[in-house]
Scaffold this motif. Structure first.
Motif, PDB file in Angstrom:
ATOM      1  N   LEU A   1     -47.451  22.307   2.886  1.00 21.76           N
ATOM      2  CA  LEU A   1     -45.914  23.125   3.089  1.00 21.76           C
ATOM      3  C   LEU A   1     -45.950  23.851   1.662  1.00 21.76           C
ATOM      4  O   LEU A   1     -46.191  23.789   0.486  1.00 21.76           O
ATOM      5  CB  LEU A   1     -45.294  21.926   3.383  1.00 21.76           C
ATOM      6  CG  LEU A   1     -45.186  20.850   4.277  1.00 21.76           C
ATOM      7  CD1 LEU A   1     -44.566  19.516   3.876  1.00 21.76           C
ATOM      8  CD2 LEU A   1     -45.268  21.215   5.276  1.00 21.76           C
ATOM      9  N   SER A   2     -45.037  24.766   2.466  1.00 16.50           N
ATOM     10  CA  SER A   2     -45.035  26.430   1.082  1.00 16.50           C
ATOM     11  C   SER A   2     -43.117  26.845   1.175  1.00 16.50           C
ATOM     12  O   SER A   2     -43.216  27.243   2.715  1.00 16.50           O
ATOM     13  CB  SER A   2     -45.517  27.259   0.900  1.00 16.50           C
ATOM     14  OG  SER A   2     -45.688  27.908   2.148  1.00 16.50           O
TER      15      SER A   2
ATOM     16  N   ASP B   1     -37.257  28.264   7.807  1.00 18.12           N
ATOM     17  CA  ASP B   1     -39.219  28.533   6.825  1.00 18.12           C
ATOM     18  C   ASP B   1     -39.022  28.279   5.311  1.00 18.12           C
ATOM     19  O   ASP B   1     -39.932  29.253   4.258  1.00 18.12           O
ATOM     20  CB  ASP B   1     -39.239  30.135   6.429  1.00 18.12           C
ATOM     21  CG  ASP B   1     -38.881  30.966   8.311  1.00 18.12           C
ATOM     22  OD1 ASP B   1     -39.680  30.228   8.788  1.00 18.12           O
ATOM     23  OD2 ASP B   1     -38.737  32.018   8.212  1.00 18.12           O
ATOM     24  N   LEU B   2     -38.371  27.475   4.576  1.00 20.27           N
ATOM     25  CA  LEU B   2     -38.358  27.155   3.488  1.00 20.27           C
ATOM     26  C   LEU B   2     -39.156  25.159   3.611  1.00 20.27           C
ATOM     27  O   LEU B   2     -38.449  25.126   4.372  1.00 20.27           O
ATOM     28  CB  LEU B   2     -36.757  26.884   2.775  1.00 20.27           C
ATOM     29  CG  LEU B   2     -35.662  28.187   2.394  1.00 20.27           C
ATOM     30  CD1 LEU B   2     -34.406  28.149   2.090  1.00 20.27           C
ATOM     31  CD2 LEU B   2     -36.452  29.159   2.001  1.00 20.27           C
ATOM     32  N   LEU B   3     -39.653  25.098   2.498  1.00 19.98           N
ATOM     33  CA  LEU B   3     -40.175  23.331   2.428  1.00 19.98           C
ATOM     34  C   LEU B   3     -39.438  22.696   2.603  1.00 19.98           C
ATOM     35  O   LEU B   3     -39.837  21.952   2.881  1.00 19.98           O
ATOM     36  CB  LEU B   3     -41.367  23.499   0.895  1.00 19.98           C
ATOM     37  CG  LEU B   3     -41.792  22.443   0.776  1.00 19.98           C
ATOM     38  CD1 LEU B   3     -42.676  23.004  -0.564  1.00 19.98           C
ATOM     39  CD2 LEU B   3     -41.272  21.408   0.627  1.00 19.98           C
ATOM     40  N   LEU B   4     -38.643  22.832   2.129  1.00 19.25           N
ATOM     41  CA  LEU B   4     -37.854  21.234   2.591  1.00 19.25           C
ATOM     42  C   LEU B   4     -37.042  20.755   3.733  1.00 19.25           C
ATOM     43  O   LEU B   4     -37.176  19.310   3.964  1.00 19.25           O
ATOM     44  CB  LEU B   4     -35.852  21.104   0.875  1.00 19.25           C
ATOM     45  CG  LEU B   4     -35.947  20.389   0.134  1.00 19.25           C
ATOM     46  CD1 LEU B   4     -35.417  21.229  -0.613  1.00 19.25           C
ATOM     47  CD2 LEU B   4     -36.869  19.164  -0.336  1.00 19.25           C
ATOM     48  N   PRO B   5     -36.916  21.792   4.502  1.00 17.79           N
ATOM     49  CA  PRO B   5     -36.277  21.329   6.037  1.00 17.79           C
ATOM     50  C   PRO B   5     -37.866  21.361   6.895  1.00 17.79           C
ATOM     51  O   PRO B   5     -37.809  20.291   7.456  1.00 17.79           O
ATOM     52  CB  PRO B   5     -35.933  23.017   6.215  1.00 17.79           C
ATOM     53  CG  PRO B   5     -35.300  23.237   4.791  1.00 17.79           C
ATOM     54  CD  PRO B   5     -35.643  23.410   3.881  1.00 17.79           C
ATOM     55  N   GLN B   6     -38.496  21.884   6.244  1.00 14.59           N
ATOM     56  CA  GLN B   6     -39.910  21.300   7.103  1.00 14.59           C
ATOM     57  C   GLN B   6     -40.454  20.198   6.883  1.00 14.59           C
ATOM     58  O   GLN B   6     -40.994  19.368   7.225  1.00 14.59           O
ATOM     59  CB  GLN B   6     -41.785  22.421   6.235  1.00 14.59           C
ATOM     60  CG  GLN B   6     -40.857  24.150   6.933  1.00 14.59           C
ATOM     61  CD  GLN B   6     -42.149  24.985   6.472  1.00 14.59           C
ATOM     62  OE1 GLN B   6     -43.301  24.167   6.101  1.00 14.59           O
ATOM     63  NE2 GLN B   6     -41.883  26.328   5.804  1.00 14.59           N
TER      64      GLN B   6
END
Length: 530
Positions: free
Chosen positions: A304-305, A319-324
Motif C-alpha cells: 500500500l502506498s 489513491d491515498l494509503l489510509l483509505p486503501q
C-alpha cells in the motif's frame, strides 16, 4: 503647495527601501527557489520480470516462489545491525539493478558505508537509481553529485530545494509544496528482493551511535510484493515531484567519486565502523536467501502506498494509503494492537478508536514516552488525547527512554523485542485481530495522513500478527509505562519494572520546564503540521 518643500532626512531612502523590501525579498526568494523544468528528464523503469528471474537472486528464489503461487516471502529484520547488513549484502548480491528510496540519508558512518555499497555495485555494472527526499540529504550535496556523475547511477530528489543553504528558506518561498515530503523507505535488488519498513539510513537507525537508537522494524520481502515495490518506485521516479540531481546540485570535480570510494573503504576498515564491518561478515541473511535456507513466512502481502501526486497536494482520496488501508482491513472484530512513535490521533481518530473499544474491540497503543521522544511538538499533539482515550477504555503504553539490558532476552521473536538500551521507538506497525500485520513508514498522525507520502505492507499472517499481540501481553508492559487514570481522574504512569513498580504522578524523568513547554505547545494550532 507650489514652491513648498519637505526636508529630506537621510533615513528617507532607508524607509523607502524598507517599504519595498518585503516584495523585493519575496521576488528574490521566489527566483532563487524556483524549480527547473522537467522537460528532457530521462525515462527508466524497473528490470522486466524475465530478466529479473534470470539473475542470481531470481534463480535462487524461483523454486520457493513457484511453490507458493500468489504468496510473498517475508522475513522480519528487527536488530539494527542485521538491518544494516541485509541492505549492504543485498546491494552486493544485485547483478542488474538497485532501486533505493529513502526519506533521510545521513552522511555519517552507516550512510557513507551504504553509499559506498551503491557505488561498488555500479562499478560492477549494476544500474543504480537513488531517490531521496531532499529534506533528509543535509550535508550530502557533494557526495550525491559525485554519485550522480557515475554513468550507472542516477540520483533524483523529491520536492527539492534549489536554494541549498539554508534550506529552510525554501519553506518560506513555497510552503505548500515544501511541507509535503516523501516518507517512503525501500531498498530493492533486481526486482526480486526488497527491504521495506520504518528505518531511514543513518547511525541512529542502525545502532551505530552512543546516543539515541531508534527501535525499529523492517521486512525483507521476496515474490510478487517485491515486484509491486519496483512498480511503485517507478511511479515515484517519474512523478512531477521528482527532479534529477544534476538539475539541483552544484557540479563536482570528477575526482570526487574516487574520493567517496576511498572514504567508504577507509571507513569500513576504521575502528568506528568495526561492528558494522563485522555485521556484514557475520550476517548470513542474503547467503541463506541465495542458498534457499532463509526462513520465510509465506503469506498474501499487499503493498500500500500513497499516490506520489500527494507530494503536490493533487492526489485523489481513493489513491491515498489510509483509505486503501481502511478498505483492505474492514471492521476489526477482536483487537487492534498499534505501535506508532509519532501518535497524534486527532479528534476524529480518537473517536474512531473509542468506537472500536465500545464495540468490544480491544485497542492497545504503544508510543514514545515524553522522555523518549525526539519531537516534543508531536508529544504535545498526542498528550491532549490521552485522557479521552483512557476514558473510552483504550490501553495506552509509553515506551521508556532506557530499557535495562537484562530485559533484552535473546531468542525471543523479533516483534517481542521492541526496545533496546537507550532506545527511542521508531517502528511503525500494527496487528488486527491477531491475523494481519502492517509494517511500513506510516505514523498515525496528520502529517502521514495528509502531507507526507507513505509506503507499507499489509501481511495476512496470523503467525506474525500474533508475535505483536504477544509482545503487548509481555514485552510492552515490561519496557514501558502504562498510562492510567487514578481514582480522582488524574493521569498516572505505572512502570513495568521495579519491586514494587513505581507509579508517577507526572511524566517520568522530565522537568517542570519541559512539561511546561509541552503544555504551551498543546495550546498552539499546529496539529495539522504534526
Amino acid at each position: 503647495m507650489a514652491g513648498s518643500y519637505r526636508k529630506v532626512s537621510r533615513l528617507d531612502p532607508l524607509r523607502a527601501l524598507s517599504r519595498r523590501a518585503p516584495p523585493l525579498l519575496a521576488a528574490l526568494l521566489l527566483g532563487a527557489c524556483s524549480l527547473p523544468p522537467l522537460a528532457g528528464r530521462s525515462e527508466s523503469s524497473a528490470l522486466d520480470l524475465p530478466a529479473a528471474q534470470d539473475t542470481r537472486l531470481g534463480r535462487a528464489l524461483a523454486p520457493a516462489v513457484a511453490a507458493h503461487p500468489g504468496l510473498s516471502g517475508i522475513h522480519l529484520l528487527q536488530h539494527p545491525h542485521d538491518a544494516f547488513a541485509a541492505r549492504a549484502l543485498l546491494a552486493r548480491a544485485a547483478e542488474r539493478t538497485l532501486d533505493v528510496q529513502y526519506y533521510i540519508w545521513r552522511g555519517d558512518t552507516t550512510g557513507t558505508l551504504l553509499l559506498g555499497e551503491l557505488l561498488a555495485a555500479a562499478e560492477r555494472g549494476v544500474r543504480v537509481r537513488l531517490l531521496l527526499d531532499d529534506v533528509g540529504t543535509s550535508g550530502l550535496d557533494t557526495q550525491l553529485a559525485a554519485l550522480d556523475a557515475h554513468p550507472r547511477i542516477e540520483v533524483r530528489l523529491f520536492n527539492p530545494f534549489t536554494l541549498r543553504r539554508p534550506k529552510a528558506l525554501g519553506y518560506l518561498a513555497d510552503l505548500r509544496r515544501a511541507n509535503r515530503r516523501m516518507h517512503n523507505k525501500s531498498f530493492t535488488a533486481d526486482n526480486q528482493a526488497s527491504i521495506v519498513g520504518g528505518r531511514n539510513v543513518g547511525d541512529e537507525y542502525f545502532g551505530a551511535t552512543a546516543g539515541v537508537l531508534f527501535a525499529d522494524l523492517d521486512v525483507l520481502a521476496v515474490g510478487p510484493v517485491a515486484h509491486d515495490v519496483s512498480a511503485d518506485f517507478d511511479r515515484y521516479w517519474a512523478s512531477a515531484s521528482t527532479y534529477p540531481a544534476q538539475a539541483i546540485l552544484p557540479a563536482v570535480a570528477p575526482a570526487t567519486m574516487a574520493e567517496l570510494a576511498q572514504q567508504a573503504g577507509a571507513l569500513l576498515a576504521s575502528p568506528g565502523a568495526h561492528e558494522y564491518a563485522q555485521s556484514i561478515r557475520r550476517s548470513a541473511y542474503i547467503d541463506q536467501l541465495l542458498r534457499r535456507e532463509l526462513p520465510l513466512h509465506w503469506a498474501h502481502v499487499r503493498m500500500l502506498s500513497d499516490d506520489p501526486a500527494k507530494g503536490l497536494g493533487q492526489a485523489q482520496r481513493d489513491d491515498l494509503l489510509l483509505p486503501q488501508l481502511e478498505a483492505a482491513l474492514g471492521q476489526p472484530g477482536r483487537g487492534v494492537d498499534l505501535v506508532s512513535p509519532y501518535f497524534v490521533p486527532t479528534a476524529a481518530g480518537a473517536a474512531a478508536l473509542a468506537r472500536l473499544q465500545r464495540a468490544g474491540v480491544r485497542v492497545r497503543v504503544l508510543t514514545n514516552a515524553f522522555e523518549a521522544t525526539d519531537v516534543p511538538a508531536v508529544h504535545a499533539g498526542y498528550a491532549r488525547y490521552r485522557r479521552p482515550l483512557l476514558q473510552s477504555g483504550v490501553t495506552l503504553y509509553e515506551m521508556r527512554r532506557l530499557v535495562p539490558e537484562q530485559e533484552q532476552q535473546p531468542g525471543r521473536p523479533a516483534l517481542q523485542r521492541l526496545g533496546s538500551s537507550g532506545s527511542s521507538l521508531h517502528a511503525k506497525t500494527f496487528a488486527v485481530d491477531g491475523e494481519r500485520l502492517f509494517v511500513g513508514s506510516l505514523n498515525f498522525d496528520p502529517r502521514s495522513a495528509r502531507l507526507n507520502t507513505e509506503l507499507g505492507f499489509l501481511i495476512d499472517s496470523p503467525a506474525l500478527a500474533r508475535q505483536l499481540t504477544q509482545a503487548f501481553d509481555t514485552a510492552v508492559p515490561a519496557q514501558s509505562y502504562q498510562v492510567a487514570l487514578s481514582e480522582d481522574g488524574s493521569l498516572q504512569w505505572r512502570s513495568g519494572v521495579g519491586e514494587p513498580p513505581p507509579v508517577y504522578g507526572s511524566e517520568p524523568h522530565t522537568t517542570w520546564w519541559s512539561r511546561a513547554v509541552v503544555r504551551v505547545l498543546m495550546w498552539l494550532p499546529i496539529e495539522w503540521l504534526l
